[in-house]
Enzyme design. Structure first.
Site, PDB file in Angstrom:
ATOM      1  N   SER A 130      -9.212  -5.487  -8.378  1.00 38.16           N
ATOM      2  CA  SER A 130      -8.149  -5.849  -9.321  1.00 38.16           C
ATOM      3  C   SER A 130      -8.651  -6.773 -10.406  1.00 38.16           C
ATOM      4  O   SER A 130      -9.518  -7.605 -10.172  1.00 38.16           O
ATOM      5  CB  SER A 130      -6.993  -6.525  -8.585  1.00 38.16           C
ATOM      6  OG  SER A 130      -6.038  -6.952  -9.538  1.00 38.16           O
ATOM      7  N   LYS A 184      -4.732  -3.660  -1.425  1.00 37.18           N
ATOM      8  CA  LYS A 184      -4.629  -3.466  -2.887  1.00 37.18           C
ATOM      9  C   LYS A 184      -3.291  -2.817  -3.251  1.00 37.18           C
ATOM     10  O   LYS A 184      -2.673  -3.164  -4.260  1.00 37.18           O
ATOM     11  CB  LYS A 184      -5.795  -2.608  -3.399  1.00 37.18           C
ATOM     12  CG  LYS A 184      -5.729  -2.285  -4.901  1.00 37.18           C
ATOM     13  CD  LYS A 184      -5.830  -3.540  -5.726  1.00 37.18           C
ATOM     14  CE  LYS A 184      -5.642  -3.445  -7.220  1.00 37.18           C
ATOM     15  NZ  LYS A 184      -5.428  -2.281  -7.943  1.00 37.18           N
ATOM     16  N   HIS A 187      -0.792  -5.477  -3.102  1.00 40.84           N
ATOM     17  CA  HIS A 187      -1.041  -6.315  -4.294  1.00 40.84           C
ATOM     18  C   HIS A 187      -0.292  -5.706  -5.484  1.00 40.84           C
ATOM     19  O   HIS A 187       0.385  -6.396  -6.239  1.00 40.84           O
ATOM     20  CB  HIS A 187      -2.552  -6.375  -4.561  1.00 40.84           C
ATOM     21  CG  HIS A 187      -2.918  -6.852  -5.941  1.00 40.84           C
ATOM     22  ND1 HIS A 187      -2.764  -6.065  -7.074  1.00 40.84           N
ATOM     23  CD2 HIS A 187      -3.413  -8.032  -6.383  1.00 40.84           C
ATOM     24  CE1 HIS A 187      -3.153  -6.739  -8.143  1.00 40.84           C
ATOM     25  NE2 HIS A 187      -3.561  -7.943  -7.750  1.00 40.84           N
ATOM     26  N   ASN A 188      -0.408  -4.401  -5.649  1.00 41.07           N
ATOM     27  CA  ASN A 188       0.243  -3.744  -6.782  1.00 41.07           C
ATOM     28  C   ASN A 188       1.766  -3.777  -6.662  1.00 41.07           C
ATOM     29  O   ASN A 188       2.469  -3.915  -7.658  1.00 41.07           O
ATOM     30  CB  ASN A 188      -0.254  -2.301  -6.925  1.00 41.07           C
ATOM     31  CG  ASN A 188      -1.631  -2.247  -7.569  1.00 41.07           C
ATOM     32  OD1 ASN A 188      -2.387  -3.209  -7.504  1.00 41.07           O
ATOM     33  ND2 ASN A 188      -1.960  -1.134  -8.174  1.00 41.07           N
ATOM     34  N   GLU A 191       2.664  -7.024  -7.792  1.00 40.96           N
ATOM     35  CA  GLU A 191       2.481  -7.005  -9.265  1.00 40.96           C
ATOM     36  C   GLU A 191       3.724  -6.413  -9.954  1.00 40.96           C
ATOM     37  O   GLU A 191       4.249  -6.977 -10.919  1.00 40.96           O
ATOM     38  CB  GLU A 191       1.226  -6.169  -9.569  1.00 40.96           C
ATOM     39  CG  GLU A 191       0.961  -5.847 -11.027  1.00 40.96           C
ATOM     40  CD  GLU A 191      -0.248  -4.883 -11.165  1.00 40.96           C
ATOM     41  OE1 GLU A 191      -1.333  -5.205 -10.645  1.00 40.96           O
ATOM     42  OE2 GLU A 191      -0.087  -3.814 -11.787  1.00 40.96           O
TER      43      GLU A 191
HETATM   44  C1  6PG Z   1      -5.092  -4.227 -11.057  1.00 41.71           C
HETATM   45  C2  6PG Z   1      -3.943  -3.294 -11.377  1.00 41.71           C
HETATM   46  C3  6PG Z   1      -4.375  -1.892 -11.609  1.00 41.71           C
HETATM   47  C4  6PG Z   1      -3.222  -0.935 -11.821  1.00 41.71           C
HETATM   48  C5  6PG Z   1      -2.498  -1.141 -13.092  1.00 41.71           C
HETATM   49  C6  6PG Z   1      -1.532  -0.036 -13.480  1.00 41.71           C
HETATM   50  O1  6PG Z   1      -4.977  -4.855 -10.034  1.00 41.71           O
HETATM   51  O2  6PG Z   1      -6.030  -4.343 -11.846  1.00 41.71           O
HETATM   52  O3  6PG Z   1      -3.056  -3.304 -10.293  1.00 41.71           O
HETATM   53  O4  6PG Z   1      -5.098  -1.473 -10.489  1.00 41.71           O
HETATM   54  O5  6PG Z   1      -3.720   0.343 -11.814  1.00 41.71           O
HETATM   55  O6  6PG Z   1      -1.840  -2.361 -13.082  1.00 41.71           O
HETATM   56  O7  6PG Z   1      -0.533   0.182 -12.554  1.00 41.71           O
HETATM   57  P1  6PG Z   1       0.741   1.050 -12.972  1.00 41.71           P
HETATM   58  O8  6PG Z   1       0.281   2.078 -13.960  1.00 41.71           O
HETATM   59  O9  6PG Z   1       1.231   1.686 -11.724  1.00 41.71           O
HETATM   60  O10 6PG Z   1       1.706   0.095 -13.577  1.00 41.71           O
END
Ligand code: 6PG
Length: 469
Positions: A130, A184, A187-188, A191
């Site tokens: 990430s 991960k 984590h997303n 996010e």
């Molecule tokens: C990271 C992000 C990355 C992710 C984007 C897009 O940790 O660097 O999580 O891996 O792919 O943020 O995610 P979406 O297109 O689903 O919003």
């Protein structure tokens, strides 16, 4: 450079792959790169004149350039492409070569790939990375899972290239199988929820608080200097100050209010449902991405459905202060939900996760890095079996103190018709979790009434059924 001279191989020379190679090269590793797209290899070769790297033009040249047993990282789009890369490489690989998928693959795909390749004496690891482009280049947060012995082969390199917080690398062995990609994925999910919570706060402050982008820039900048300090608050402050090169307007006002997604947030919600772990704030964030993408339907509905505007006297300073505390509250709840999912997943899938370690490696390099993670780490270090972050000594007091503000913000949002589903979900999760009694007795009675599903009693052991009519 002669054959078999390169320490690592990288398949996929897009933004992430290329930058990770340069980062590895900065730390003294010799890396060979390959991409199916010759234009990407060319760009890589041109850009990498000063790096100890090789841009291979064929997969054979790439394989021949690597020291054996080989370690090959892959940064290619998740899904069938990962399988086709594996199939293409397989005939060229030898015993004990290690393939590492660094993309956002679904954890079940990683499990399948580990099993399949093990039958051919090949090792496979799934590693979450990430931090986007600058993270890959300057130090990402790295979430590795798989066999411990496989991790040991790459640990020094991963530690070297990862982000550092107080000298500690933002990488640690997380657990067996697909543990890295699962962490991960969550984590997303976190996010998505934090981004949605920020967007809801923006909506309320913009519409109800009538704050302009310059004021919002100042507010978010100030918040980032306090307890909300985090990457997402920091970039939000910068976004409000950015001008559009085409029109000179504030760029944020020129961007369509329709957010897309690649699916990792949805996967988090899907798997939480199957594990029976409530993660209501993350779920609300996923749903709101879908609702945002449905712009045409929303525009049509706007003509027919009418809301309410709040005409209460407004003290802007109080609203801003409440919004800050409400976000702080919701932020804690979001991490609590994500970590409770990881705890359950760890039991179900035998990952052996250590949540203090997870919080530790999320403190730097990744999208959800935040000052708060230091306390989260401390909470799990003190009580590794903590049932939920909400009840840890540090956070229980904070939530008790912050709740007045989130209640006020939710009231304001509801009475002014501003949709804040993730914020509301954070508060109602807290309100549900803190209740020794919930009205599910009535649900049990209903199930027994219409379906003879039986129920348990509060005063004696056993299973009971009543003839209700
Ligand atoms: C990271 C992000 C990355 C992710 C984007 C897009 O940790 O660097 O999580 O891996 O792919 O943020 O995610 P979406 O297109 O689903 O919003």
């Amino acid at each position: 450079m002669a054959a078999q001279e390169f320490d690592y191989g990288m398949i996929g020379l897009g933004t992430m792959g290329r930058n990770l190679v340069y980062n590895m090269s900065d730390h003294g590793f010799f890396v060979a790169g390959y991409d199916k797209d010759p234009a990407k290899v060319d760009a890589f070769v041109k850009e990498s004149l000063y790096y100890s790297v090789l841009g291979a033009s064929t997969v054979e040249e790439f394989i021949a350039s690597l020291k054996t047993p080989r370690v090959i990282l892959m940064l290619v789009p998740a899904g069938p492409i990962v399988d086709s890369v594996i199939e293409e490489l397989k005939p060229l690989l030898s015993k004990d070569d290690l393939l590492i998928d660094c993309g956002n693959s679904h954890f079940t795909d990683t499990n399948r790939r580990i099993e399949r390749l093990a039958k051919e004496n090949l090792h496979f690891m799934g590693i979450g990375v990430s931090g986007g482009e600058s993270g890959a280049r300057r130090g990402p947060s790295i979430m590795p899972g798989g066999a411990k012995e496989a991790y040991a082969r790459v640990a020094p390199m991963l530690e070297a290239v990862s982000a550092k917080v107080n000298g500690e690398p933002c990488v640690a062995y997380l657990g067996s199988g697909s543990a890295g990609q699962y962490v991960k994925m969550v984590h997303n999910g976190i996010e998505y929820a934090l981004m949605q919570l920020i967007a809801e706060t923006y909506h309320l402050l913009k519409e109800h608080g009538e704050l302009n982008n310059s004021e919002l820039h100042d507010i978010f900048t100030k918040w980032n200097a306090g307890s909300l300090q985090s990457f997402l608050i920091e970039i939000t402050a910068e976004i409000f100050a950015k001008k559009d090169e085409l029109t000179g307007n504030d760029l944020v006002d020129m961007i369509l209010d329709s957010a897309s997604q690649k699916g990792t947030g949805m996967w988090t919600s899907q798997d939480a449902m199957s594990l029976h772990v409530p993660i209501t704030t993350i779920d609300a964030a996923v749903s709101m991405r879908d609702l945002s993408a449905n712009k045409k339907a929303r525009q049509a509905a706007e003509q027919k459905l009418h809301g309410k505007t709040n005409t209460e006297n407004l003290d802007k300073n109080i609203l801003i202060q409440q919004a800050e505390q409400a976000f702080h509250f919701a932020m804690i709840v979001t991490y609590a939900q994500g970590l409770s999912q990881l705890q359950k997943a760890s039991q179900e899938y035998n990952y052996g996760l250590n949540l203090a370690e997870v919080a530790k490696i999320w403190r730097g390099g990744c999208i959800i890095r935040a000052a708060l993670l230091e306390d989260i780490r401390a909470a799990f270090a003190k009580e590794p079996d903590l049932s939920n972050l909400l009840v840890s000594d540090i956070f229980a007091n904070q939530l008790n103190n912050l709740q007045e503000s989130i209640r006020a913000i939710v009231k304001t949002a509801v009475s002014s018709g501003v949709p804040m589903p993730a914020t509301v979900a954070a508060l109602t999760y807290f309100d549900a979790y803190r209740r020794g009694w919930l009205p599910a007795n009535l649900i049990q009675a209903q199930r027994d009434y219409f379906g003879a599903h039986t129920y348990q009693r509060t005063d004696r052991e056993g299973t009971f059924h009543t003839h209700w009519t």
